[in-house]
Design a protein around this motif. Structure first.
Motif, PDB file in Angstrom:
ATOM      1  N   ARG A 195      78.613  35.250   3.177  1.00 20.55           N
ATOM      2  CA  ARG A 195      79.203  36.401   2.502  1.00 20.55           C
ATOM      3  C   ARG A 195      78.660  37.703   3.108  1.00 20.55           C
ATOM      4  O   ARG A 195      77.521  37.745   3.594  1.00 20.55           O
ATOM      5  CB  ARG A 195      78.887  36.356   1.006  1.00 20.55           C
ATOM      6  CG  ARG A 195      79.624  35.243   0.260  1.00 20.55           C
ATOM      7  CD  ARG A 195      79.212  35.208  -1.195  1.00 20.55           C
ATOM      8  NE  ARG A 195      79.949  34.181  -1.944  1.00 20.55           N
ATOM      9  CZ  ARG A 195      80.767  34.405  -2.962  1.00 20.55           C
ATOM     10  NH1 ARG A 195      80.955  35.653  -3.389  1.00 20.55           N
ATOM     11  NH2 ARG A 195      81.382  33.416  -3.576  1.00 20.55           N
ATOM     12  N   ALA A 196      79.464  38.744   3.030  1.00 21.51           N
ATOM     13  CA  ALA A 196      79.042  40.064   3.508  1.00 21.51           C
ATOM     14  C   ALA A 196      78.314  40.802   2.395  1.00 21.51           C
ATOM     15  O   ALA A 196      78.522  40.524   1.208  1.00 21.51           O
ATOM     16  CB  ALA A 196      80.254  40.867   3.963  1.00 21.51           C
ATOM     17  N   ASN A 197      77.457  41.740   2.773  1.00 23.05           N
ATOM     18  CA  ASN A 197      76.797  42.578   1.762  1.00 23.05           C
ATOM     19  C   ASN A 197      77.248  44.033   1.824  1.00 23.05           C
ATOM     20  O   ASN A 197      76.769  44.877   1.079  1.00 23.05           O
ATOM     21  CB  ASN A 197      75.271  42.481   1.857  1.00 23.05           C
ATOM     22  CG  ASN A 197      74.733  42.845   3.234  1.00 23.05           C
ATOM     23  OD1 ASN A 197      75.468  43.289   4.112  1.00 23.05           O
ATOM     24  ND2 ASN A 197      73.438  42.640   3.435  1.00 23.05           N
ATOM     25  N   SER A 230      93.644  43.593  -6.912  1.00 13.92           N
ATOM     26  CA  SER A 230      93.482  42.171  -6.605  1.00 13.92           C
ATOM     27  C   SER A 230      92.626  41.955  -5.367  1.00 13.92           C
ATOM     28  O   SER A 230      91.835  41.010  -5.300  1.00 13.92           O
ATOM     29  CB  SER A 230      94.852  41.511  -6.416  1.00 13.92           C
ATOM     30  OG  SER A 230      95.575  41.498  -7.619  1.00 13.92           O
ATOM     31  N   ILE A 231      92.780  42.821  -4.370  1.00 14.74           N
ATOM     32  CA  ILE A 231      91.991  42.691  -3.140  1.00 14.74           C
ATOM     33  C   ILE A 231      90.506  42.836  -3.437  1.00 14.74           C
ATOM     34  O   ILE A 231      89.672  42.031  -2.984  1.00 14.74           O
ATOM     35  CB  ILE A 231      92.453  43.725  -2.097  1.00 14.74           C
ATOM     36  CG1 ILE A 231      93.857  43.367  -1.596  1.00 14.74           C
ATOM     37  CG2 ILE A 231      91.470  43.816  -0.934  1.00 14.74           C
ATOM     38  CD1 ILE A 231      94.507  44.431  -0.739  1.00 14.74           C
ATOM     39  N   PHE A 232      90.140  43.853  -4.219  1.00 12.07           N
ATOM     40  CA  PHE A 232      88.727  44.049  -4.553  1.00 12.07           C
ATOM     41  C   PHE A 232      88.199  42.911  -5.431  1.00 12.07           C
ATOM     42  O   PHE A 232      87.083  42.411  -5.203  1.00 12.07           O
ATOM     43  CB  PHE A 232      88.529  45.397  -5.256  1.00 12.07           C
ATOM     44  CG  PHE A 232      88.454  46.564  -4.314  1.00 12.07           C
ATOM     45  CD1 PHE A 232      87.353  46.768  -3.500  1.00 12.07           C
ATOM     46  CD2 PHE A 232      89.485  47.489  -4.236  1.00 12.07           C
ATOM     47  CE1 PHE A 232      87.275  47.842  -2.637  1.00 12.07           C
ATOM     48  CE2 PHE A 232      89.431  48.569  -3.373  1.00 12.07           C
ATOM     49  CZ  PHE A 232      88.321  48.758  -2.567  1.00 12.07           C
ATOM     50  N   HIS A 246      85.066  40.437  -4.235  1.00 17.40           N
ATOM     51  CA  HIS A 246      83.795  40.299  -4.953  1.00 17.40           C
ATOM     52  C   HIS A 246      83.553  38.861  -5.401  1.00 17.40           C
ATOM     53  O   HIS A 246      82.412  38.389  -5.419  1.00 17.40           O
ATOM     54  CB  HIS A 246      83.765  41.236  -6.154  1.00 17.40           C
ATOM     55  CG  HIS A 246      83.503  42.668  -5.784  1.00 17.40           C
ATOM     56  ND1 HIS A 246      82.313  43.105  -5.255  1.00 17.40           N
ATOM     57  CD2 HIS A 246      84.301  43.772  -5.859  1.00 17.40           C
ATOM     58  CE1 HIS A 246      82.371  44.404  -5.021  1.00 17.40           C
ATOM     59  NE2 HIS A 246      83.573  44.839  -5.371  1.00 17.40           N
ATOM     60  N   LYS A 247      84.618  38.174  -5.730  1.00 20.09           N
ATOM     61  CA  LYS A 247      84.472  36.799  -6.216  1.00 20.09           C
ATOM     62  C   LYS A 247      84.184  35.816  -5.082  1.00 20.09           C
ATOM     63  O   LYS A 247      83.379  34.887  -5.242  1.00 20.09           O
ATOM     64  CB  LYS A 247      85.742  36.382  -6.950  1.00 20.09           C
ATOM     65  CG  LYS A 247      85.680  34.991  -7.561  1.00 20.09           C
ATOM     66  CD  LYS A 247      86.985  34.661  -8.283  1.00 20.09           C
ATOM     67  CE  LYS A 247      86.922  33.247  -8.875  1.00 20.09           C
ATOM     68  NZ  LYS A 247      88.202  32.895  -9.547  1.00 20.09           N
ATOM     69  N   GLU A 248      84.806  36.021  -3.916  1.00 19.93           N
ATOM     70  CA  GLU A 248      84.765  35.002  -2.874  1.00 19.93           C
ATOM     71  C   GLU A 248      84.084  35.415  -1.571  1.00 19.93           C
ATOM     72  O   GLU A 248      83.627  34.553  -0.827  1.00 19.93           O
ATOM     73  CB  GLU A 248      86.206  34.563  -2.535  1.00 19.93           C
ATOM     74  CG  GLU A 248      87.017  34.060  -3.723  1.00 19.93           C
ATOM     75  CD  GLU A 248      86.522  32.712  -4.242  1.00 19.93           C
ATOM     76  OE1 GLU A 248      85.736  32.057  -3.527  1.00 19.93           O
ATOM     77  OE2 GLU A 248      86.926  32.318  -5.350  1.00 19.93           O
ATOM     78  N   SER A 253      82.820  48.801  -6.832  1.00 21.56           N
ATOM     79  CA  SER A 253      81.527  48.209  -6.448  1.00 21.56           C
ATOM     80  C   SER A 253      81.353  46.768  -6.898  1.00 21.56           C
ATOM     81  O   SER A 253      80.474  46.064  -6.403  1.00 21.56           O
ATOM     82  CB  SER A 253      80.384  49.053  -7.022  1.00 21.56           C
ATOM     83  OG  SER A 253      80.309  48.890  -8.435  1.00 21.56           O
ATOM     84  N   GLY A 254      82.148  46.296  -7.849  1.00 21.88           N
ATOM     85  CA  GLY A 254      82.018  44.927  -8.333  1.00 21.88           C
ATOM     86  C   GLY A 254      81.156  44.772  -9.562  1.00 21.88           C
ATOM     87  O   GLY A 254      80.966  43.651 -10.056  1.00 21.88           O
ATOM     88  N   LYS A 255      80.638  45.875 -10.071  1.00 27.03           N
ATOM     89  CA  LYS A 255      79.807  45.779 -11.278  1.00 27.03           C
ATOM     90  C   LYS A 255      80.640  45.307 -12.468  1.00 27.03           C
ATOM     91  O   LYS A 255      80.116  44.690 -13.397  1.00 27.03           O
ATOM     92  CB  LYS A 255      79.166  47.137 -11.582  1.00 27.03           C
ATOM     93  CG  LYS A 255      78.190  47.620 -10.508  1.00 27.03           C
ATOM     94  CD  LYS A 255      77.570  48.952 -10.911  1.00 27.03           C
ATOM     95  CE  LYS A 255      76.594  49.445  -9.852  1.00 27.03           C
ATOM     96  NZ  LYS A 255      77.274  49.801  -8.591  1.00 27.03           N
TER      97      LYS A 255
END
Length: 706
Positions: A155-157, A175-177, A181-183, A269-271
């Motif tokens: 995974r990327a950071n 959906s892209i974000f 974040h999930k995968e 950010s995925g929070k």
């Protein structure tokens, strides 16, 4: 883009291309569906030529702020003691990935679903000496597999992406974000940009409202000729955005009822998981009394986690850097043009489903709604969550049948008065009028002056709307017909009228379809039949666009990266897929006249099928960078050459050399953009060769600057 040599010389059609397939198109001038030879991969080349890749890369502020955001993200990860593994979703030319390499990323993965663009990105990356430093994955980000044997080993950071449009979320950003974040991303990753905020400002603006709702039509004495049917008056309209360059909007016609309101924050950010559908309600206090008609919308991006770098799409009056930019760009005239120009992210208008009045200091709620790909606004007196997040939909037909531009024409009082004055002078009480135009309310209004009106309507949507007007106004002497063959069963026609305006028209001269229709029935008309308009003229002027030329200009070098490969890639496709004249609403794109306007072709509708060819010379009276030619049509309603009987789709006041041109706001003009601007001095000459083949529906232009 078309390659220019020592002299600028371009033909409307590239005839030397090896054609191997046929594409069915509608010729707007002849009205025929025709099979036109095209190169084998025409759709592919058209997609490349029409994409906004180059437009975005000419956006220096966007490039630099993405660059800065990446540098801050990579430095932060390194300070934390980790390797910086960057994922670039929707890489396009690969420029963000190359920026990441230069900023010190330890690994970079670039994802691009459009295969030709991905292949081009690989060549650009190699040309810039980064082969092997960037892994290009040629698929959608939602198809990427992570792990041993997958597309990414880990995974990327850090995620960098630009998957936004004028509406922010219209390209599927939510959906892209969420998927990334999930995968694809580590839990505590950094995203560039980190977040976005959407702003809205509610205004009263009858001018903008005229693009949404038709008004009553009155004669020269103020007597009402046509009222608007009840179903149109009560319709909620269309929730679709009206994207626009708000910096050019005539603010004298705007009453700002609120300050800008932050209506929604999007955390990339995925929070938190982004909702596919959402609703928020914000209470506001009115600055003035007025009708709540239109919402102006824009957004900004926070490029880093500390919100140090802000990229704003706000119009000049709300832009956080306006005063600073005005000082730094003193040569940009007028002042609203100092704001960074971009055509890929504009501002938008949303027309409220209802337009209630509010008193100064009164309070109401602005409600923001969005689904996965679009958004819309409503207002209410209380904070009430809607039972459904479904968009308002047009149920009257008007908003689906006609474009915003056409709606504006129908409501243009000055334009209507010119037509009505001529109609009152030319038709008699016993006249029988045939209307050759789509959705012509003026044609219906003629029924108050004559014995009978027949309206040709080829579109069932437009026909339904017009029939609604006929019924609502009890026009007993109007009949809508669907094809010209019905003319044999009609009363003898004494007048043929057209605005002309047809739904299939893109550039102004596409409305010469009026002449085609007229010619098909001319043998059945009396020799003394009145034709309105009598003739049309095409005009041209050489211009210096302030910014519009960038949508077709080659990049060369961008932020220190060599993008010549991309220029060649787009140029090849444009040669195969693009006409050299395209429609543009030029009131949104300031340009300075380098020559006076000049007639380049005249069409007499009584002799429409005569092949015509003209050569005109334009003296360039101002020095500058000639980067385009603007073209338009004037409709001459009578044989008299007078401003009182001429309706223009071009400048609303006479063109003055070295001055910015004031364009008709309810029309699109024709534009030829030079991919390589010509530096010219006064007294140079531009030659324009124009030929019209009416039976084929072809107009060819050829320009040459000495």
């Amino acid at each position: 883009m078309l390659k220019l040599k020592n002299q600028f010389q371009i033909l409307l059609h590239v005839n030397s291309v090896n054609m191997s397939t046929f594409k069915q198109i509608l010729n707007p001038i002849t009205g025929r569906s025709e099979w036109e030879p095209q190169c084998e991969n025409y759709d592919y080349h058209q997609e490349i030529a029409r994409a906004a890749f180059a437009d975005m890369l000419h956006d220096t502020e966007r490039n630099q702020k993405y660059y800065k955001g990446l540098q801050l993200a990579i430095d932060k990860v390194h300070r934390q003691g980790f390797k910086a593994n960057v994922l670039d979703i929707g890489t396009g030319t690969g420029i963000l990935s190359m920026m990441a390499v230069r900023c010190g990323a330890d690994s970079v993965t670039a994802c691009e679903a459009f295969r030709p663009m991905a292949d081009c990105a690989e060549k650009i990356i190699e040309k810039n000496g980064m082969k092997g430093m960037i892994n290009v994955i040629k698929k959608r980000s939602t198809e990427i597999l992570v792990g041993e044997g997958g597309d990414m080993s880990r995974r990327a950071n850090i995620l960098v992406t630009e998957v936004f449009d004028t509406e922010l979320i219209g390209e599927g950003a939510i959906s892209i974000f969420n998927h990334a974040h999930k995968e694809l991303l580590e839990k505590n990753c950094i995203v560039v940009p980190d977040s976005a905020t959407m702003y809205a400002q509610v205004v009263e603006c009858p001018f903008a409202w005229s693009w949404n709702m038709p008004k009553v039509l009155a004669n020269l004495d103020g007597e009402i000729l046509l009222t608007t049917p009840a179903d149109i008056q009560q319709c909620q309209g269309s929730a679709a955005l009206h994207d626009i360059q708000l910096n050019q909007f005539p603010l004298k016609d705007v009453k700002f009822l609120t300050d800008p309101i932050a209506v929604q924050h999007f955390d990339w950010s995925g929070k938190t998981v982004l909702k596919l559908e959402n609703y928020s309600s914000t209470k506001f206090t009115a600055k003035h009394s007025g009708s709540l008609q239109v919402v102006f919308m824009w957004w900004d991006l926070k490029m880093d986690t500390e919100n140090q770098v802000l990229l704003s799409c706000a119009p000049f009056w709300a832009h956080p850097d306006y005063e600073q930019l005005k000082t730094a760009n003193r040569k940009r005239i007028p002042n609203q043009n100092v704001i960074p120009w971009r055509d890929h992210w504009m501002q938008a208008l949303y027309y409220l489903p209802t337009s209630p009045r509010i008193q100064e200091s009164g309070e109401m709620y602005l409600n923001f709604h969005h689904d996965e790909y679009s958004l819309w606004f409503t207002v209410s007196k209380s904070e009430q969550k809607p039972l459904s997040l479904r968009q308002p939909m047009c149920n009257c037909g008007f908003h689906n049948a006609y474009s915003r531009t056409r709606a504006g024409q129908l409501n243009d009082n000055l334009r209507n008065k010119k037509y009505l004055r001529v109609l009152e002078e030319e038709i008699k009480k016993d006249s029988v009028v045939l209307v050759l135009s789509d959705g012509s309310l003026l044609g219906l209004a003629a029924s108050k002056l004559c014995a009978k009106v027949y309206c040709l309507e080829s579109s069932r949507y437009s026909s339904k709307v017009l029939q609604g007007y006929v019924d609502a106004n009890e026009l007993k002497n109007v009949k809508i017909i669907n094809c010209l063959s019905e003319i044999d069963n009609l009363d003898e026609i004494t007048c043929v009228f057209g605005e002309p305006s047809f739904l299939s028209a893109l550039v102004p001269w596409d409305n010469f379809y009026f002449g085609t229709l007229l010619s098909q029935i001319q043998s059945k008309l009396r020799s003394d039949v009145t034709i309105i308009p009598r003739y049309a003229t095409i005009h041209a002027t050489a211009v210096e666009f302030l910014d519009l030329h960038k949508i077709r200009s080659p990049l060369g070098e961008c932020e220190g990266f060599d993008l010549a490969v991309f220029d060649e890639f787009v140029e090849k496709s444009a040669n195969l897929a693009d006409s050299i004249v395209e429609p543009q609403p030029l009131w949104e794109y300031p340009c300075r006249a380098l020559s006076k306007s000049q007639e380049i072709l005249r069409i007499d509708f009584n002799k429409f099928f005569e092949t015509k060819k003209t050569i005109t010379e334009h003296q360039l009276k101002a020095s500058g960078s000639c980067n385009g030619v603007a073209l338009w049509v004037d409709w001459h309603l009578t044989g008299e050459l007078s401003s009182k009987t001429t309706v223009t789709s071009g400048p609303v006041i006479e063109v003055e050399v070295d001055k910015y041109i004031n364009w008709d706001i309810h029309s699109r003009q024709g534009v030829h953009l030079l991919p390589h601007p010509q530096l010219v001095k006064s007294n140079r000459t531009m030659t324009c060769e124009t030929s019209f083949l009416p039976r084929d529906g072809d107009i060819h232009f050829k320009f040459h600057i000495q």
